[in-house]
Motif scaffolding. Structure first.
Motif, PDB file in Angstrom:
ATOM      1  N   ILE A   1       0.842  -1.211   0.000  1.00  0.00           N
ATOM      2  CA  ILE A   1       0.000   0.000   0.000  1.00  0.00           C
ATOM      3  C   ILE A   1       0.872   1.253   0.000  1.00  0.00           C
ATOM      4  N   ALA A   2       1.917   1.250   0.819  1.00  0.00           N
ATOM      5  CA  ALA A   2       2.813   2.412   0.883  1.00  0.00           C
ATOM      6  C   ALA A   2       3.513   2.634  -0.450  1.00  0.00           C
ATOM      7  N   TYR A   3       3.958   1.558  -1.096  1.00  0.00           N
ATOM      8  CA  TYR A   3       4.637   1.673  -2.391  1.00  0.00           C
ATOM      9  C   TYR A   3       3.689   2.222  -3.452  1.00  0.00           C
ATOM     10  N   ALA A   4       2.458   1.703  -3.462  1.00  0.00           N
ATOM     11  CA  ALA A   4       1.465   2.173  -4.432  1.00  0.00           C
ATOM     12  C   ALA A   4       1.155   3.655  -4.216  1.00  0.00           C
ATOM     13  N   ALA A   5       0.990   4.052  -2.948  1.00  0.00           N
ATOM     14  CA  ALA A   5       0.685   5.454  -2.638  1.00  0.00           C
ATOM     15  C   ALA A   5       1.830   6.373  -3.067  1.00  0.00           C
ATOM     16  N   ALA A   6       3.075   5.930  -2.825  1.00  0.00           N
ATOM     17  CA  ALA A   6       4.238   6.741  -3.206  1.00  0.00           C
ATOM     18  C   ALA A   6       4.301   6.945  -4.708  1.00  0.00           C
ATOM     19  N   ASN A   7       3.950   5.918  -5.481  1.00  0.00           N
ATOM     20  CA  ASN A   7       3.985   6.028  -6.939  1.00  0.00           C
ATOM     21  C   ASN A   7       2.825   6.849  -7.479  1.00  0.00           C
ATOM     22  N   ILE A   8       1.655   6.702  -6.869  1.00  0.00           N
ATOM     23  CA  ILE A   8       0.478   7.436  -7.345  1.00  0.00           C
ATOM     24  C   ILE A   8       0.595   8.924  -7.046  1.00  0.00           C
ATOM     25  N   PHE A   9       0.993   9.247  -5.817  1.00  0.00           N
ATOM     26  CA  PHE A   9       1.023  10.650  -5.391  1.00  0.00           C
ATOM     27  C   PHE A   9       2.404  11.296  -5.498  1.00  0.00           C
ATOM     28  N   LYS A  10       3.385  10.540  -6.019  1.00  0.00           N
ATOM     29  CA  LYS A  10       4.697  11.085  -6.359  1.00  0.00           C
ATOM     30  C   LYS A  10       5.445  11.677  -5.162  1.00  0.00           C
ATOM     31  N   PHE A  11       5.635  10.870  -4.127  1.00  0.00           N
ATOM     32  CA  PHE A  11       6.511  11.263  -3.033  1.00  0.00           C
ATOM     33  C   PHE A  11       7.464  10.099  -2.757  1.00  0.00           C
ATOM     34  N   PRO A  12       8.584  10.329  -2.065  1.00  0.00           N
ATOM     35  CA  PRO A  12       9.570   9.266  -1.857  1.00  0.00           C
ATOM     36  C   PRO A  12       8.981   8.075  -1.102  1.00  0.00           C
ATOM     37  N   PHE A  13       9.385   6.867  -1.545  1.00  0.00           N
ATOM     38  CA  PHE A  13       8.962   5.641  -0.868  1.00  0.00           C
ATOM     39  C   PHE A  13       9.926   5.375   0.282  1.00  0.00           C
ATOM     40  N   VAL A  14       9.412   5.453   1.501  1.00  0.00           N
ATOM     41  CA  VAL A  14      10.235   5.279   2.695  1.00  0.00           C
ATOM     42  C   VAL A  14       9.618   4.198   3.570  1.00  0.00           C
ATOM     43  N   ILE A  15      10.406   3.188   3.887  1.00  0.00           N
ATOM     44  CA  ILE A  15       9.945   2.145   4.814  1.00  0.00           C
ATOM     45  C   ILE A  15      10.891   2.123   6.007  1.00  0.00           C
ATOM     46  N   SER A  16      10.344   2.324   7.171  1.00  0.00           N
ATOM     47  CA  SER A  16      11.140   2.331   8.391  1.00  0.00           C
ATOM     48  C   SER A  16      11.259   0.918   8.945  1.00  0.00           C
TER      49      SER A  16
END
Length: 423
Positions: free
Chosen positions: A370-385
């Motif tokens: 979900i985080a990866y999809a959101a980062a690609n759709i809304f164009k912000f850096p993909f960050v996983i802590s």
């Protein structure tokens, strides 16, 4: 299925592998119930990871955009005009001039570069295309202070600035809107509020900052904009919307802010308790404030997502309690063939923990997806802590352990004779 409990009659212990094997076998034989039980854990863990990742990604993206403008930059805006008793917006008054910018450049020791600019929204036309965009009248230092440079063509020269030549440098969005996909736009002529300007360059893309498209802009000489599009409306000198001040480094920013504030007060004859007729903002403070706000918002939303884990734990406990009632006769048989209270306790705990671990793993994969999809759709850096993943997995095991204790304890305390008589 009961061989582990026969072993228990002699050894008094059941191997962990046997306990896990029976727990998995029992859960697999009730797939629907198992799936519904772990659903709360899946939703909770995926929510925690996804929300944490999105919050950190948005925070990093905005920080990068602000830092691209320079965290060692001060922005000075003209004061607010008044119409009757109504206060207009910041920058609506002609309280800053180009001469103020020149004075700051020569009289403030901590200042490295200064750039004055005029800003207006205007209609721009080329052939049959037109658009409303932001026009910036700037001096020569603007590209360096704002860290933005032409990717095609060039910026205007000192001679063009002094002579108020009608040349323009387009932002990428304006270029696409007016010229479509045509390659070289250098030398073309556009009209800004009826005035003809020759295109001499196209700026590099900078993306969006919140709702503002930083590529939807046109840059022209400050002198040309002041004389032709705005008109000199200051009592002395050339009126400007704002002044950008760049210090040598971020450590000198506070000193630069102090020097600039006092210099402008002297030039504008402002003495206590009079209010300043300008507003000064610090880019570093904006970054810090935004980071704090996003951090608090993320913590709040993660806390809300954590409620899903609590609900998931309650669901596990309820299903396990129902399972104890449904399997009362089975428990009686196991006790009758030698299963100890601890063996029964361990099996029910194992079932709860297996549900939590499997649900946690599915939730982690789902949250990352979900985080990866959101980062690609809304164009912000993909960050996983890594911390959020470890915390999420640890929470899932903790929830399973806590939720399984009471049902497991109830199962282990069942009287075998009473359990065997149960229907």
């Amino acid at each position: 299925m009961f061989k582990g409990f026969y072993k228990a009659k002699n050894s008094r212990t059941v191997p962990l592998s046997e306990i896990l094997s029976m727990a998995v076998e029992t859960l697999w034989s009730n797939k629907l119930r198992t799936g519904l039980t772990m659903l709360g854990v899946v939703i909770g863990i995926s929510s925690v990871i996804a929300i944490t990742s999105v919050g950190q990604g948005v925070q990093k993206g905005v920080e990068q955009q602000i830092q691209a403008l320079g965290t060692d930059v001060l922005q000075i805006l003209a004061g607010a005009a008044r119409s009757g008793n109504v206060r207009q917006g910041i920058g609506s008054s002609s309280t800053l001039t180009w001469e103020d910018a020149k004075a700051i450049a020569t009289q403030a020791p901590s200042v490295q570069l200064v750039s004055a600019y005029l800003q207006r929204t205007a209609q721009v036309v080329y052939a049959g295309q037109n658009t409303s965009t932001t026009i910036y009248g700037t001096d020569l230092n603007y590209p360096e202070v704002r860290n933005t440079h032409p990717q095609q063509g060039r910026y205007f020269t000192e001679q063009e600035l002094n002579s108020a030549v009608q040349v323009a440098v387009l932002g990428p969005t304006v270029q696409r809107t007016l010229f479509g996909q045509s390659g070289n736009v250098i030398g073309q002529r556009i009209r800004i509020q009826g005035e003809a300007y020759e295109v001499i360059g196209v700026m590099e893309p900078k993306g969006s900052q919140g709702p503002m498209d930083r590529d939807d802009q046109i840059f022209i000489p400050l002198t040309s904009m002041s004389a032709r599009l705005v008109g000199n409306n200051a009592l002395v000198g050339v009126s400007v919307t704002g002044i950008l001040v760049k210090s040598a480094n971020q450590e000198d920013l506070e000193a630069a802010q102090f020097q600039v504030t006092n210099l402008l007060r002297l030039r504008h004859n402002i003495y206590p308790p009079q209010a300043d007729d300008f507003r000064l903002t610090n880019q570093a403070d904006i970054v810090s404030t935004f980071t704090n706000v996003v951090g608090l918002f993320t913590v709040m939303v993660v806390a809300i997502a954590g409620i899903s884990l609590v609900v998931g734990g309650i669901g596990i406990a309820n299903i396990m309690l129902v399972s104890v009632v449904e399997r009362t006769r089975e428990i009686g048989i196991r006790k009758a063939v030698g299963a100890t209270n601890s063996a029964i306790l361990n099996q029910f705990l194992a079932e709860a923990i297996v549900i939590s671990i499997v649900g946690g793993c599915i939730g982690m994969v789902g949250g990352i997806a979900i985080a990866y999809a959101a980062a690609n759709i809304f164009k912000f850096p993909f960050v996983i802590s890594l911390l959020s993943i470890i915390a999420g997995f640890g929470l899932s095991i903790t929830v399973g352990l806590i939720a399984g204790v009471v049902p497991a304890r109830n199962a282990s305390k069942l009287d075998p004779i009473t359990a065997l008589r149960s229907d």
